[in-house]
Design an enzyme around this catalytic site. Structure first.
Site, mmCIF file in Angstrom:
data_model
loop_
_atom_site.group_PDB
_atom_site.id
_atom_site.type_symbol
_atom_site.label_atom_id
_atom_site.label_comp_id
_atom_site.label_asym_id
_atom_site.label_seq_id
_atom_site.Cartn_x
_atom_site.Cartn_y
_atom_site.Cartn_z
ATOM 1 N N LYS A 1 1.230 20.417 -43.223
ATOM 2 C CA LYS A 1 1.730 19.810 -44.458
ATOM 3 C C LYS A 1 2.984 20.613 -44.823
ATOM 4 O O LYS A 1 2.914 21.668 -45.438
ATOM 5 C CB LYS A 1 0.668 19.934 -45.559
ATOM 6 N N CYS B 1 10.922 35.792 -48.173
ATOM 7 C CA CYS B 1 9.812 36.536 -48.790
ATOM 8 C C CYS B 1 10.024 38.032 -48.659
ATOM 9 O O CYS B 1 9.617 38.793 -49.513
ATOM 10 C CB CYS B 1 8.498 36.117 -48.154
ATOM 11 N N ASN C 1 11.766 27.674 -47.037
ATOM 12 C CA ASN C 1 12.863 28.621 -46.767
ATOM 13 C C ASN C 1 13.129 28.823 -45.275
ATOM 14 O O ASN C 1 14.261 29.021 -44.863
ATOM 15 C CB ASN C 1 12.637 29.955 -47.494
ATOM 16 N N GLU D 1 0.183 33.992 -46.564
ATOM 17 C CA GLU D 1 1.436 34.777 -46.478
ATOM 18 C C GLU D 1 2.225 34.432 -47.732
ATOM 19 O O GLU D 1 2.784 33.341 -47.828
ATOM 20 C CB GLU D 1 2.227 34.399 -45.224
HETATM 21 P P1 NAD Z 1 5.002 26.890 -52.915
HETATM 22 O O1 NAD Z 1 3.809 27.759 -53.070
HETATM 23 O O2 NAD Z 1 5.515 26.182 -54.097
HETATM 24 O O3 NAD Z 1 4.740 25.766 -51.806
HETATM 25 C C1 NAD Z 1 4.359 26.066 -50.495
HETATM 26 C C2 NAD Z 1 3.616 24.875 -49.903
HETATM 27 O O4 NAD Z 1 2.389 24.707 -50.604
HETATM 28 C C3 NAD Z 1 4.357 23.546 -50.018
HETATM 29 O O5 NAD Z 1 4.153 22.800 -48.835
HETATM 30 C C4 NAD Z 1 3.670 22.887 -51.198
HETATM 31 O O6 NAD Z 1 3.749 21.475 -51.157
HETATM 32 C C5 NAD Z 1 2.240 23.348 -50.990
HETATM 33 N N1 NAD Z 1 1.370 23.320 -52.183
HETATM 34 C C6 NAD Z 1 1.722 23.398 -53.487
HETATM 35 N N2 NAD Z 1 0.623 23.309 -54.279
HETATM 36 C C7 NAD Z 1 -0.443 23.200 -53.450
HETATM 37 C C8 NAD Z 1 -1.858 23.080 -53.654
HETATM 38 N N3 NAD Z 1 -2.391 23.065 -54.875
HETATM 39 N N4 NAD Z 1 -2.660 22.994 -52.578
HETATM 40 C C9 NAD Z 1 -2.152 23.036 -51.329
HETATM 41 N N5 NAD Z 1 -0.825 23.115 -51.074
HETATM 42 C C10 NAD Z 1 0.020 23.209 -52.127
HETATM 43 O O7 NAD Z 1 6.118 27.834 -52.266
HETATM 44 P P2 NAD Z 1 7.646 27.468 -51.946
HETATM 45 O O8 NAD Z 1 8.403 27.447 -53.233
HETATM 46 O O9 NAD Z 1 7.705 26.281 -51.054
HETATM 47 O O10 NAD Z 1 8.074 28.756 -51.076
HETATM 48 C C11 NAD Z 1 8.584 29.923 -51.620
HETATM 49 C C12 NAD Z 1 7.519 31.010 -51.645
HETATM 50 O O11 NAD Z 1 7.004 31.232 -50.346
HETATM 51 C C13 NAD Z 1 8.059 32.344 -52.099
HETATM 52 O O12 NAD Z 1 7.195 32.920 -53.052
HETATM 53 C C14 NAD Z 1 8.082 33.174 -50.834
HETATM 54 O O13 NAD Z 1 7.983 34.567 -51.037
HETATM 55 C C15 NAD Z 1 6.914 32.631 -50.092
HETATM 56 N N6 NAD Z 1 7.036 32.926 -48.665
HETATM 57 C C16 NAD Z 1 6.214 33.877 -48.114
HETATM 58 C C17 NAD Z 1 6.344 34.225 -46.775
HETATM 59 C C18 NAD Z 1 5.472 35.289 -46.140
HETATM 60 O O14 NAD Z 1 5.449 35.364 -44.911
HETATM 61 N N7 NAD Z 1 4.766 36.100 -46.883
HETATM 62 C C19 NAD Z 1 7.316 33.586 -45.995
HETATM 63 C C20 NAD Z 1 8.137 32.632 -46.584
HETATM 64 C C21 NAD Z 1 7.974 32.303 -47.926
#
Ligand code: NAD
Length: 491
Positions: A181, A289, A158, A255
């Site tokens: 990554k 988020c 995002n 996060e």
């Molecule tokens: P996601 O959890 O699907 O993926 C995030 C990252 O994790 C990607 O790079 C993905 O390839 C990787 N990933 C997936 N499975 C993994 C595993 N088993 N081991 C290690 N890495 C793995 O999230 P998304 O859909 O890309 O992002 C949206 C989410 O992120 C929303 O829930 C949003 O609220 C959250 N977000 C949080 C913040 C914050 O600061 N709190 C900021 C931005 C987004």
């Protein structure tokens, strides 16, 4: 071929390891422009061998980089900030191409990334320990801060630049090599940043980018014994999976997701509250988020607020982020949050909510192929509706009335999440009560910009552990060492 397509073609299938771009040996994953459903390039899935080699190079780079004077690391980050700012437009185009947000928004994000480089450069030279007097004469305790070692930075789609940058800058400032990554949906922004680190003279092995899927490449980094810290931003589900699957003790900063409430009392400046609500509910198509997911409005001003919110939302301009750089909203970045938005909307309507605006794909040929959806408001929501309970991560907001502040705070806190909450009121007691009683990491009162670079930003409960930003965000990349010294003087 336009410049952004040339950049993407050059970065397609590449990994950034040991200070240079190499063609990845692994399988390819396609990357698409979500506004047009067009293929723009491919990423390579880093192989187990490539992961091992990259981690080994990062381990080798660790002590020499951590051993440099902080001023050297600061100079490299200042150089990085300048290079990023100089190429802000080029980097923003690539981001819009792969993410869908309007070009001007993307450029704003790149500029904030440059600011983060300078902020962490300035903080890098102000990290110090303590000398603690001992009860026994002739002894002294030195409390030192040492860089933790190689960090895996795993990021979502995002905010493809800032969420990479906060981790990269803090790690580099602290003396920790970082292996990024990035999301498989927005990898080219991260590779582009890596190119800038090379130009800034950051030594080989200090910054690497390994592309690929989460379950394969992300998990391989989590599992790797030579990586003592994982800095993750993404969904709560993946964050929990990382925590549960860690095969060894590691430092984690997570996060995660949110389901952020906005409270509007009868003491609010209603016009400001409406402006704030529109901005924080729909910006980046709600894919934030800290997006406002649900709004609680005091009953005496409820209908007035709804009327103004509907009118302001209808004025938002939606478009292809490259063709309409000044649009308020672009395409959504991928299919899953669009489906979730539709699901939350239907669920609310089935349970009796009132649709005030939106609820469909915008009309016109320009919106036929991409992932577009109108910003949508549902009113008279009840707590059991999904929009009031779960993170939607799309352009949908639910609104409900409340009768007293106790009730509103209880509703706001009735969630497994604890990331951010927003309040509009001019009443001093209400301000202090909300600041004290909202169980979240960030409370924004009479505005909607919950995070700034020089204050700690993080979540509570299922929204995560650890912080980014601020001095506290930098210190997460250090560990303490207590050196108890017997010097004998006075003993
Ligand atoms: P996601 O959890 O699907 O993926 C995030 C990252 O994790 C990607 O790079 C993905 O390839 C990787 N990933 C997936 N499975 C993994 C595993 N088993 N081991 C290690 N890495 C793995 O999230 P998304 O859909 O890309 O992002 C949206 C989410 O992120 C929303 O829930 C949003 O609220 C959250 N977000 C949080 C913040 C914050 O600061 N709190 C900021 C931005 C987004």
């Amino acid at each position: 071929m336009s410049e952004m397509h040339e950049v993407v073609t050059r970065l397609s299938g590449k990994l950034f390891a040991q200070g240079r771009f190499i063609a990845g040996e692994g399988a390819r994953i396609p990357v698409r422009n979500p506004a047009r459903d067009e293929l723009i390039g491919h990423i390579a899935v880093a192989t187990p061998f490539e992961v091992r080699e990259t981690v080994a190079a990062a381990v080798a780079a660790w002590r020499p980089w951590a051993g440099q004077p902080a001023r050297v690391r600061a100079a490299a980050l200042h150089a990085l900030g300048r290079l990023i700012l100089e190429d802000a437009a080029g980097m923003a185009e690539v981001m819009t191409l792969e993410q869908g947000k309007p070009f001007n928004e993307a450029q704003g994000e790149i500029r904030k990334l440059a600011e983060a480089c300078h902020f962490y450069a300035e903080e890098a030279v102000r990290v110090h320990g303590e000398v603690i007097p001992n009860d026994q004469p002739g002894y002294q305790s030195l409390v030192l801060r040492e860089a933790i070692g190689v960090v895996a930075a795993i990021t979502p789609w995002n905010y493809p630049a800032e969420l990479v940058g906060w981790k990269l800058c803090a790690a580099v400032a602290a003396g920790c090599p970082v292996i990024i990554k990035p999301s498989e949906f927005t990898p080219f922004t991260a590779l582009y940043i890596a190119d800038k680190t090379r130009q800034a003279g950051i030594p080989p092995g200090v910054v690497s980018v390994l592309t690929g899927d989460g379950a394969g490449v992300g998990q391989a980094l989590v599992d790797h014994p030579d990586i003592p810290k994982v800095a993750f931003t993404g969904s709560s589900r993946t964050g929990l999976r990382i925590q549960q699957s860690c095969p060894a003790i590691k430092r984690l900063s997570l996060e995660l997701g949110g389901n952020c409430p906005l409270l509007v009392t009868r003491h609010a400046d209603l016009q400001q509250a409406v402006q704030g609500a529109v901005r924080r509910a729909f910006r980046n198509m709600g894919q934030i988020c800290i997006a406002i997911n649900r709004i609680y409005v005091e009953r005496t001003v409820y209908e007035d607020f709804l009327m103004q919110l509907t009118a302001a939302t209808r004025k938002l301009v939606i478009g292809d982020g490259l063709l309409s750089p000044q649009a308020d909203l672009g395409a959504m970045a991928q299919v899953a949050p669009l489906q979730k938005t539709r699901q939350h909307l239907q669920d609310a309507l089935d349970k009796g909510a009132r649709l005030l605006t939106g609820g469909a794909v915008p009309q016109g040929e320009a919106f036929d192929k991409g992932l577009f959806f109108q910003p949508s408001i549902v009113a008279d929501c009840t707590p059991e509706m999904l929009v009031m309970r779960e993170e939607t991560f799309g352009p949908l907001v639910g609104v409900a009335p409340f009768d007293d502040l106790d009730e509103a705070i209880a509703l706001a806190n009735d969630t497994p999440y604890g990331l951010a909450a927003y309040v509009y009121t001019q009443n001093l007691q209400e301000i202090h009560r909300c600041a004290a009683e909202l169980d979240v990491g960030n409370v924004a009162i009479n505005h909607v910009d919950a995070g700034i670079m020089n204050a700690p930003y993080g979540g509570r409960k299922q929204s995560g552990i650890g912080v980014e930003h601020g001095r506290e965000g930098l210190l997460e990349y250090f560990q303490f060492k207590h050196v108890r010294l017997r010097h004998g003087v006075g003993g």
